[in-house]
Scaffold this motif. Structure first.
Motif, PDB file in Angstrom:
ATOM      1  N   VAL A   1     -68.499 -40.197 125.003  1.00  0.00           N
ATOM      2  CA  VAL A   1     -69.005 -39.322 125.005  1.00  0.00           C
ATOM      3  C   VAL A   1     -70.429 -39.590 125.853  1.00  0.00           C
ATOM      4  O   VAL A   1     -71.359 -38.005 126.137  1.00  0.00           O
ATOM      5  CB  VAL A   1     -69.297 -38.687 123.135  1.00  0.00           C
ATOM      6  N   GLU A   2     -70.773 -40.277 125.830  1.00  0.00           N
ATOM      7  CA  GLU A   2     -71.872 -40.477 126.676  1.00  0.00           C
ATOM      8  C   GLU A   2     -72.129 -39.841 128.246  1.00  0.00           C
ATOM      9  O   GLU A   2     -71.098 -40.105 128.834  1.00  0.00           O
ATOM     10  CB  GLU A   2     -72.143 -42.293 127.484  1.00  0.00           C
ATOM     11  N   PRO A   3     -73.050 -39.178 128.519  1.00  0.00           N
ATOM     12  CA  PRO A   3     -72.963 -37.662 129.579  1.00  0.00           C
ATOM     13  C   PRO A   3     -72.631 -38.199 130.625  1.00  0.00           C
ATOM     14  O   PRO A   3     -74.190 -38.530 131.704  1.00  0.00           O
ATOM     15  CB  PRO A   3     -74.009 -36.717 129.003  1.00  0.00           C
ATOM     16  N   THR A   4     -71.834 -39.291 131.649  1.00  0.00           N
ATOM     17  CA  THR A   4     -71.823 -39.729 132.661  1.00  0.00           C
ATOM     18  C   THR A   4     -71.068 -38.478 133.281  1.00  0.00           C
ATOM     19  O   THR A   4     -69.930 -38.836 134.692  1.00  0.00           O
ATOM     20  CB  THR A   4     -71.373 -41.268 132.774  1.00  0.00           C
TER      21      THR A   4
ATOM     22  N   PRO B   1     -69.546 -30.219 129.861  1.00  0.00           N
ATOM     23  CA  PRO B   1     -70.384 -30.889 129.515  1.00  0.00           C
ATOM     24  C   PRO B   1     -70.721 -29.853 128.693  1.00  0.00           C
ATOM     25  O   PRO B   1     -71.848 -30.218 127.766  1.00  0.00           O
ATOM     26  CB  PRO B   1     -71.792 -30.849 130.812  1.00  0.00           C
ATOM     27  N   PRO B   2     -70.991 -28.896 128.715  1.00  0.00           N
ATOM     28  CA  PRO B   2     -71.494 -27.358 128.106  1.00  0.00           C
ATOM     29  C   PRO B   2     -70.907 -27.640 126.251  1.00  0.00           C
ATOM     30  O   PRO B   2     -71.550 -27.412 125.240  1.00  0.00           O
ATOM     31  CB  PRO B   2     -71.398 -26.358 128.191  1.00  0.00           C
ATOM     32  N   ARG B   3     -69.307 -28.064 126.185  1.00  0.00           N
ATOM     33  CA  ARG B   3     -69.051 -28.553 125.197  1.00  0.00           C
ATOM     34  C   ARG B   3     -69.533 -30.139 124.795  1.00  0.00           C
ATOM     35  O   ARG B   3     -68.925 -30.463 123.578  1.00  0.00           O
ATOM     36  CB  ARG B   3     -67.723 -28.480 125.651  1.00  0.00           C
ATOM     37  N   LEU B   4     -69.924 -30.755 125.433  1.00  0.00           N
ATOM     38  CA  LEU B   4     -70.260 -32.308 124.580  1.00  0.00           C
ATOM     39  C   LEU B   4     -70.580 -32.450 123.412  1.00  0.00           C
ATOM     40  O   LEU B   4     -70.568 -33.123 122.820  1.00  0.00           O
ATOM     41  CB  LEU B   4     -70.746 -32.838 126.051  1.00  0.00           C
ATOM     42  N   TRP B   5     -71.828 -31.368 123.240  1.00  0.00           N
ATOM     43  CA  TRP B   5     -72.160 -31.589 121.929  1.00  0.00           C
ATOM     44  C   TRP B   5     -71.348 -31.621 120.513  1.00  0.00           C
ATOM     45  O   TRP B   5     -71.827 -32.578 119.756  1.00  0.00           O
ATOM     46  CB  TRP B   5     -73.707 -30.681 121.600  1.00  0.00           C
ATOM     47  N   ILE B   6     -70.030 -31.244 120.605  1.00  0.00           N
ATOM     48  CA  ILE B   6     -69.304 -30.468 119.197  1.00  0.00           C
ATOM     49  C   ILE B   6     -69.016 -32.584 119.575  1.00  0.00           C
ATOM     50  O   ILE B   6     -68.307 -32.867 118.385  1.00  0.00           O
ATOM     51  CB  ILE B   6     -68.338 -30.076 120.540  1.00  0.00           C
ATOM     52  N   LEU B   7     -68.200 -33.326 120.337  1.00  0.00           N
ATOM     53  CA  LEU B   7     -67.751 -34.533 120.564  1.00  0.00           C
ATOM     54  C   LEU B   7     -69.417 -35.341 120.230  1.00  0.00           C
ATOM     55  O   LEU B   7     -68.869 -36.419 119.183  1.00  0.00           O
ATOM     56  CB  LEU B   7     -67.560 -34.783 121.769  1.00  0.00           C
ATOM     57  N   MET B   8     -70.514 -34.717 120.325  1.00  0.00           N
ATOM     58  CA  MET B   8     -71.399 -36.152 119.771  1.00  0.00           C
ATOM     59  C   MET B   8     -71.655 -35.813 117.957  1.00  0.00           C
ATOM     60  O   MET B   8     -71.411 -37.232 117.855  1.00  0.00           O
ATOM     61  CB  MET B   8     -72.776 -35.806 121.029  1.00  0.00           C
TER      62      MET B   8
ATOM     63  N   ALA C   1     -63.672 -40.694 130.756  1.00  0.00           N
ATOM     64  CA  ALA C   1     -64.183 -39.537 130.384  1.00  0.00           C
ATOM     65  C   ALA C   1     -64.496 -38.472 131.731  1.00  0.00           C
ATOM     66  O   ALA C   1     -64.673 -37.704 131.592  1.00  0.00           O
ATOM     67  CB  ALA C   1     -65.883 -40.318 130.318  1.00  0.00           C
ATOM     68  N   PRO C   2     -64.328 -39.407 132.641  1.00  0.00           N
ATOM     69  CA  PRO C   2     -64.212 -38.093 134.047  1.00  0.00           C
ATOM     70  C   PRO C   2     -62.597 -37.223 133.674  1.00  0.00           C
ATOM     71  O   PRO C   2     -63.191 -35.976 133.622  1.00  0.00           O
ATOM     72  CB  PRO C   2     -64.358 -39.537 135.437  1.00  0.00           C
ATOM     73  N   PRO C   3     -61.693 -37.212 133.621  1.00  0.00           N
ATOM     74  CA  PRO C   3     -61.157 -36.783 133.527  1.00  0.00           C
ATOM     75  C   PRO C   3     -60.822 -35.606 131.958  1.00  0.00           C
ATOM     76  O   PRO C   3     -61.059 -34.468 132.280  1.00  0.00           O
ATOM     77  CB  PRO C   3     -59.584 -37.158 132.758  1.00  0.00           C
ATOM     78  N   VAL C   4     -61.363 -36.034 131.357  1.00  0.00           N
ATOM     79  CA  VAL C   4     -62.235 -35.727 129.988  1.00  0.00           C
ATOM     80  C   VAL C   4     -63.062 -34.419 129.758  1.00  0.00           C
ATOM     81  O   VAL C   4     -62.817 -33.545 129.587  1.00  0.00           O
ATOM     82  CB  VAL C   4     -61.862 -36.634 128.916  1.00  0.00           C
ATOM     83  N   GLY C   5     -63.830 -35.207 130.710  1.00  0.00           N
ATOM     84  CA  GLY C   5     -65.269 -34.449 131.238  1.00  0.00           C
ATOM     85  C   GLY C   5     -64.211 -32.760 131.901  1.00  0.00           C
ATOM     86  O   GLY C   5     -65.124 -31.902 131.677  1.00  0.00           O
ATOM     87  N   ARG C   6     -63.689 -33.267 132.653  1.00  0.00           N
ATOM     88  CA  ARG C   6     -63.017 -31.540 133.496  1.00  0.00           C
ATOM     89  C   ARG C   6     -62.377 -30.376 132.414  1.00  0.00           C
ATOM     90  O   ARG C   6     -62.235 -29.948 132.672  1.00  0.00           O
ATOM     91  CB  ARG C   6     -62.221 -32.060 134.142  1.00  0.00           C
TER      92      ARG C   6
END
Length: 377
Positions: A372-375, A323-330, A314-319
């Motif tokens: 996808v969990e917002p960590t 986080p602003p586009r996390l809702w798309i994956l959700m 999650a950390p490397p993918v998150g970078r």
């Protein structure tokens, strides 16, 4: 390498979710034998989720009434009692009278949810007061708990198959697996008591300082309320409620986008796991036709392993995603619901028409849950 304090907090993380994960790995046995036809996977997870959310909401409003040590100590006591109760119910539910223990085991699950909420808020409060690395150690421990329960159950089932293959899928074999898991939970909880109350409180300066700081922060509102002793009890309660409201509103205003993401992630996950997975039976020609409990445990284990893998990447993918586009994956995860519904209604067709296809589908589903969990930072 991990420091001693990180390993200690990782141990507490394992302790927090180990009973829950052991319950997951016992689901095939409970569903196929003592609680057959009662849809235990669905009702048990709904009971756990509702009680966990209610407990966390209550702790948000009233948690400051208890010290950190009171929270963690009471959680350890509740967890030992819960595991002993699971152990006793597993023994007593053997046979035709198993359905009589349906309500008692749901009540035990409700207490488990309460103990998990209390323990999580306690240890995350301590870890968050030290450093982000300590909180990450707890998160890692939460994931490792699923691996521990899965591989322990798989090991017991492998030994049973090696000793007596013909009886490795019986009710007695499943009961033994569940009993071993509850015994491991009890041992882990007792060892975690030593880790926290002996090592962390007495031998770790960072933990002692963090607990002292949390207690100082908790005591400030109490000092303010005691100084205004001339106020009526009704006014004190109103002031306390207003203080909680003022504290929560800015926090909720900041976290609501990620809170919605969390809600979406768990909505999809709870729609499928474990209720749908444990109803998937081996297909004709499968290697698990005579090992239904192992098959169910394997599918659940795929989720537990995949979830940890998803959290690790999650950390490397998150970078990259942010986080602003996390809702798309959700939102994309909602596609899993019709896929698993089709897999249940038409099990012999499509991608899920083989053991390998089902395992791959479960693994992708699990990885997306951890991912996808917002960590992310």
């Amino acid at each position: 390498m991990f420091s001693r304090d990180q390993l200690a907090l990782m141990c507490l993380g394992v302790c927090t979710l180990l009973p829950y994960n052991c319950l997951l790995n016992s689901q095939p046995y409970f569903e196929q034998h003592p609680f057959e036809g009662l849809d235990f996977p669905f009702t048990s997870m709904m009971t756990y989720s509702l009680c966990l959310c209610s407990s966390q909401l209550w702790l948000t409003c009233k948690g400051d009434s208890f010290s950190v040590n009171q929270r963690i100590g009471s959680a350890f006591i509740m967890q030992v009692v819960v595991c002993l109760s699971f152990f006793g119910i597993t023994l007593a539910a053997r046979g035709a009278s198993g359905a009589h223990y349906y309500v008692p085991i749901l009540l035990t699950i409700a207490v488990l949810a309460l103990s998990n909420a209390v323990l999580q808020t306690g240890i995350f409060g301590v870890a968050g007061s030290i450093s982000q690395e300590m909180s990450a150690a707890i998160m890692l421990g939460l994931g490792v708990s699923g691996l521990v329960s899965f591989f322990c159950s798989l090991l017991v089932q492998a030994l049973q198959h090696a000793v007596n293959p013909e009886k490795s899928d019986t009710a007695d074999a499943g009961m033994v697996v569940a009993l071993v898991l509850w015994a491991i939970c009890i041992a882990q909880t007792l060892s975690s008591c030593w880790v926290y109350f002996v090592y962390m409180r007495r031998r770790s300066p960072e933990t002692s300082a963090a607990i002292a700081m949390l207690e100082e922060q908790r005591a400030r509102p109490l000092e303010v309320s005691s100084s205004g002793s001339c106020e009526s009890s009704e006014e004190s309660r109103s002031a306390g409620a207003a203080q909680i409201f003022r504290r929560l509103v800015p926090i909720l205003g900041e976290i609501w986008p990620q809170a919605l993401n969390v809600c979406g992630v768990f909505l999809v996950t709870m729609s499928v796991f474990p209720g749908v997975l444990v109803h998937w039976e081996p297909l004709a020609g499968s290697s698990f036709v005579k090992a239904r409990q192992v098959y169910g445990n394997l599918l659940i284990g795929c989720f537990q392993v995949g979830d940890v893998l998803g959290r690790s990447i999650a950390p490397p993918v998150g970078r990259v995603v942010g986080p602003p586009r996390l809702w798309i994956l959700m939102l994309l995860r909602f596609a899993f619901i019709p896929l698993f519904m089709l897999g249940q209604r038409s099990p012999e067709t499509g991608f899920w028409g083989s053991d390998a296809g089902r395992i791959v589908l479960c693994s992708i589903f699990a990885i997306s849950n951890g991912l996808v969990e917002p960590t992310w930072p």
